[in-house]
Design a protein around this motif. Structure first.
Motif, PDB file in Angstrom:
ATOM      1  N   ARG A 122       0.871  -1.191   0.000  1.00 18.21           N
ATOM      2  CA  ARG A 122       0.000   0.000   0.000  1.00 18.21           C
ATOM      3  C   ARG A 122       0.899   1.229   0.000  1.00 18.21           C
ATOM      4  NH1 ARG A 122      -4.823  -0.572  -1.540  1.00 18.21           N
ATOM      5  NH2 ARG A 122      -5.038  -2.800  -1.576  1.00 18.21           N
ATOM      6  N   CYS A 123       0.526   2.240  -0.728  1.00 17.99           N
ATOM      7  CA  CYS A 123       1.336   3.455  -0.815  1.00 17.99           C
ATOM      8  C   CYS A 123       1.529   4.079   0.571  1.00 17.99           C
ATOM      9  CB  CYS A 123       0.640   4.437  -1.746  1.00 17.99           C
ATOM     10  SG  CYS A 123       1.427   6.062  -1.769  1.00 17.99           S
ATOM     11  N   ARG A 124       2.763   4.500   0.850  1.00 18.22           N
ATOM     12  CA  ARG A 124       3.063   5.105   2.154  1.00 18.22           C
ATOM     13  C   ARG A 124       2.464   6.516   2.284  1.00 18.22           C
ATOM     14  NH1 ARG A 124       7.450   4.124   5.124  1.00 18.22           N
ATOM     15  NH2 ARG A 124       8.471   6.052   4.559  1.00 18.22           N
ATOM     16  N   MET A 125       2.043   7.074   1.156  1.00 19.91           N
ATOM     17  CA  MET A 125       1.451   8.415   1.231  1.00 19.91           C
ATOM     18  C   MET A 125      -0.071   8.381   1.207  1.00 19.91           C
ATOM     19  SD  MET A 125       3.744  11.167  -0.759  1.00 19.91           S
ATOM     20  CE  MET A 125       5.318  11.721  -0.119  1.00 19.91           C
ATOM     21  N   CYS A 126      -0.665   7.511   0.333  1.00 16.28           N
ATOM     22  CA  CYS A 126      -2.131   7.604   0.177  1.00 16.28           C
ATOM     23  C   CYS A 126      -2.833   6.263   0.339  1.00 16.28           C
ATOM     24  CB  CYS A 126      -2.469   8.220  -1.178  1.00 16.28           C
ATOM     25  SG  CYS A 126      -2.322   7.053  -2.542  1.00 16.28           S
ATOM     26  N   LEU A 127      -2.089   5.194   0.647  1.00 19.06           N
ATOM     27  CA  LEU A 127      -2.644   3.847   0.851  1.00 19.06           C
ATOM     28  C   LEU A 127      -3.174   3.195  -0.434  1.00 19.06           C
ATOM     29  CD1 LEU A 127      -4.496   4.358   4.294  1.00 19.06           C
ATOM     30  CD2 LEU A 127      -2.182   3.520   3.902  1.00 19.06           C
ATOM     31  N   ARG A 133       5.449   1.964  -7.827  1.00 16.42           N
ATOM     32  CA  ARG A 133       4.765   3.238  -8.088  1.00 16.42           C
ATOM     33  C   ARG A 133       3.313   3.090  -7.669  1.00 16.42           C
ATOM     34  NH1 ARG A 133       1.824   5.963 -11.932  1.00 16.42           N
ATOM     35  NH2 ARG A 133       2.497   8.126 -12.214  1.00 16.42           N
ATOM     36  N   CYS A 134       2.814   4.129  -6.992  1.00 14.80           N
ATOM     37  CA  CYS A 134       1.432   4.088  -6.501  1.00 14.80           C
ATOM     38  C   CYS A 134       0.467   4.362  -7.657  1.00 14.80           C
ATOM     39  CB  CYS A 134       1.249   5.121  -5.393  1.00 14.80           C
ATOM     40  SG  CYS A 134      -0.474   5.321  -4.918  1.00 14.80           S
ATOM     41  N   ARG A 135      -0.571   3.527  -7.742  1.00 14.26           N
ATOM     42  CA  ARG A 135      -1.575   3.714  -8.796  1.00 14.26           C
ATOM     43  C   ARG A 135      -2.452   4.932  -8.500  1.00 14.26           C
ATOM     44  NH1 ARG A 135      -1.554  -2.141  -8.828  1.00 14.26           N
ATOM     45  NH2 ARG A 135      -3.214  -2.272  -7.290  1.00 14.26           N
ATOM     46  N   GLY A 136      -2.521   5.310  -7.225  1.00 14.55           N
ATOM     47  CA  GLY A 136      -3.368   6.441  -6.845  1.00 14.55           C
ATOM     48  C   GLY A 136      -2.673   7.777  -7.019  1.00 14.55           C
ATOM     49  N   CYS A 137      -1.519   7.969  -6.345  1.00 13.65           N
ATOM     50  CA  CYS A 137      -0.905   9.313  -6.340  1.00 13.65           C
ATOM     51  C   CYS A 137       0.411   9.379  -7.101  1.00 13.65           C
ATOM     52  CB  CYS A 137      -0.712   9.791  -4.894  1.00 13.65           C
ATOM     53  SG  CYS A 137       0.644   8.987  -4.010  1.00 13.65           S
ATOM     54  N   GLY A 138       0.907   8.232  -7.587  1.00 15.90           N
ATOM     55  CA  GLY A 138       2.135   8.235  -8.383  1.00 15.90           C
ATOM     56  C   GLY A 138       3.419   8.223  -7.563  1.00 15.90           C
ATOM     57  N   HIS A 139       3.298   8.159  -6.230  1.00 17.39           N
ATOM     58  CA  HIS A 139       4.493   8.183  -5.373  1.00 17.39           C
ATOM     59  C   HIS A 139       5.348   6.921  -5.595  1.00 17.39           C
ATOM     60  CE1 HIS A 139       7.089   9.030  -2.091  1.00 17.39           C
ATOM     61  NE2 HIS A 139       6.660   8.040  -1.329  1.00 17.39           N
ATOM     62  N   ILE A 140       6.694   7.148  -5.643  1.00 19.14           N
ATOM     63  CA  ILE A 140       7.638   6.049  -5.829  1.00 19.14           C
ATOM     64  C   ILE A 140       8.242   5.686  -4.470  1.00 19.14           C
ATOM     65  CG2 ILE A 140       9.775   5.317  -6.995  1.00 19.14           C
ATOM     66  CD1 ILE A 140       7.550   5.866  -8.990  1.00 19.14           C
TER      67      ILE A 140
HETATM   68 ZN    ZN Z   1      -0.110   6.971  -3.240  1.00 26.00          ZN
END
Ligand code: ZN
Ligand code: JHZ
Length: 376
Positions: free
Chosen positions: A5-10, A45-52
């Motif tokens: 899960r993305c560390r910024m937006c889950l 890469r996050c599918r939601g916010c693009g964070h790597i």
């Molecule tokens: Zn994210």
């Protein structure tokens, strides 16, 4: 621990890039440990916010258990300049004497020292802090301790720490609790588009859980009521950003997207270039700088057996071994004492001009240098 899960937006994540698994970069060992345990070194890469971010996270309690990194004295000048820059921007703007500053992750306290010299009142919080500050992690809970001790503060600074924390969202909550209504936060992180443009893959290691671009940051900050007010682009660690934020809306920023396939090819080309240079010299190879970067470089290029030893001026690192290798770390003076001809593999490439100036008689192989030479 696999991070799915993305560390910024889950949001969900997809793998975009892989390096050779390595041991923990700052986990120097007392004995040679060529078979030390390796952890995956993949980016997602996050599918939601693009964070790597890293696809596999080693917890901070393991990474920083016996942490040998000390902010080098060589950084003092830059930090002193930054302190003056912040004093012009924030101290005078607020019109208060002794503006209270908390530094998150201040290590040995060089920056708080410099901030105090220019008239701030500052303290740092870092598990590695000794006399320099509060020896704890910055969390939403310790933010309350700091608030009880010092009240809400006008300025929070964090240099090269937001890539290292386990729970970034909890840190944002802590900042929300500690920061005064009109306060500002200024942080520096390595900038992913620069890392990619320079081919500098060795900035990827387990300590760095996040690889930063501005759009995901804008989204994360918005959730906590903050917005980016200014971004400065810095020539530090192969390219970094200094982001200023406070309560309120964000300004928008354009930035390049990353071609991961091209990056992978670039890394492969660099491996071939460096190996050819080292092979051509036919001399003893000595690594200069027991950096965290050295661990990724040596393991990904397969240089474990090619390097005779490493030199570094940090007393805490001397006598230990580069993780996962039998490469011993010795004082820098070893270079001048030993008469055998040698070529230096500059694993502390971020200090190239400084180190070259100290050893004009030695021959250096500098990773990623081609790009710099072309740019010059
Ligand atoms: Zn994210
Ligand atoms: P240096 C660290 O990375 C780890 P590293 C960390 N994760 C991070 O984010 C970055 O810093 C910012 C030595 N040296 O700063 C001192 C000499 O011997 O590039 C250091 O061990 N002679 C927190 O480890 C090393 O080189 C010299 O003349 O990659 C440099 O390490 C100089 C200038 C340095 O950080």
């Amino acid at each position: 621990m696999i991070v799915d899960r993305c560390r910024m937006c889950l949001g969900g994540v997809d793998k975009v890039f892989s390096l050779t698994p390595t041991p923990i970069a700052n986990g120097f060992t007392k004995q040679p440990e060529p078979y030390a345990v390796r952890f995956p070194l993949d980016l997602t890469r996050c599918r939601g916010c693009g964070h790597i971010q890293l696809g596999y996270a080693v917890p901070g309690s393991v990474l920083f258990k016996d942490y040998k990194y000390r902010t080098p004295e060589a950084e003092r000048k830059r930090l002193a300049e930054q302190a003056i820059h912040l004093s012009v921007k924030y101290k005078h703007a607020l019109g208060i004497d002794k503006v209270k500053v908390v530094e998150i992750g201040g290590n040995n306290g060089i920056f708080t020292d410099e901030l105090n010299k220019v008239g701030f009142w500052s303290v740092c919080i870092d598990p590695a802090a000794q006399e320099s500050g509060l020896p704890k992690w910055f969390t939403s809970k310790t933010a309350l301790t700091l608030r009880d001790l010092f009240g809400r503060v006008k300025l929070i600074v964090a240099n090269n720490v937001f890539s290292h924390v386990d729970d970034l969202r909890n840190v944002m909550l802590g900042i929300d609790r500690l920061l005064d209504d009109d306060g500002a936060v200024v942080f520096e992180v390595q900038y992913l588009p620069d890392l990619v443009a320079g081919g500098r893959f060795d900035m990827i290691y387990h300590e760095h859980k996040d690889y930063h671009t501005l759009k995901p940051w804008g989204r994360l900050l918005r959730k906590y009521g903050f917005g980016i007010t200014e971004v400065e682009y810095l020539d530090v660690h192969g390219g970094s950003i200094r982001v200023h934020f406070r309560r309120g809306p964000s300004i928008d920023h354009d930035e390049p997207s990353v071609n991961w396939q091209a990056f992978a090819q670039r890394v492969e080309d660099e491996k071939n270039r460096v190996k050819a240079l080292l092979d051509a010299s036919g001399e003893q190879i000595v690594a200069y700088g027991a950096t965290a970067k050295a661990c990724t470089l040596i393991h990904h290029f397969g240089l474990q057996k090619r390097i005779a030893y490493c030199v570094d001026y940090t007393p805490e690192k001397q006598g230990l071994y580069i993780p996962g290798t039998a490469i011993k770390i010795l004082p820098v003076e070893t270079l001048t004492q030993s008469k055998s001809s040698k070529v230096i593999f500059l694993t502390a490439w971020n200090y190239a001009s400084e180190i070259r100036a100290k050893h004009r008689d030695l021959e250096f192989v500098v990773p990623f240098e081609k790009e710099e030479r072309l740019a010059a």
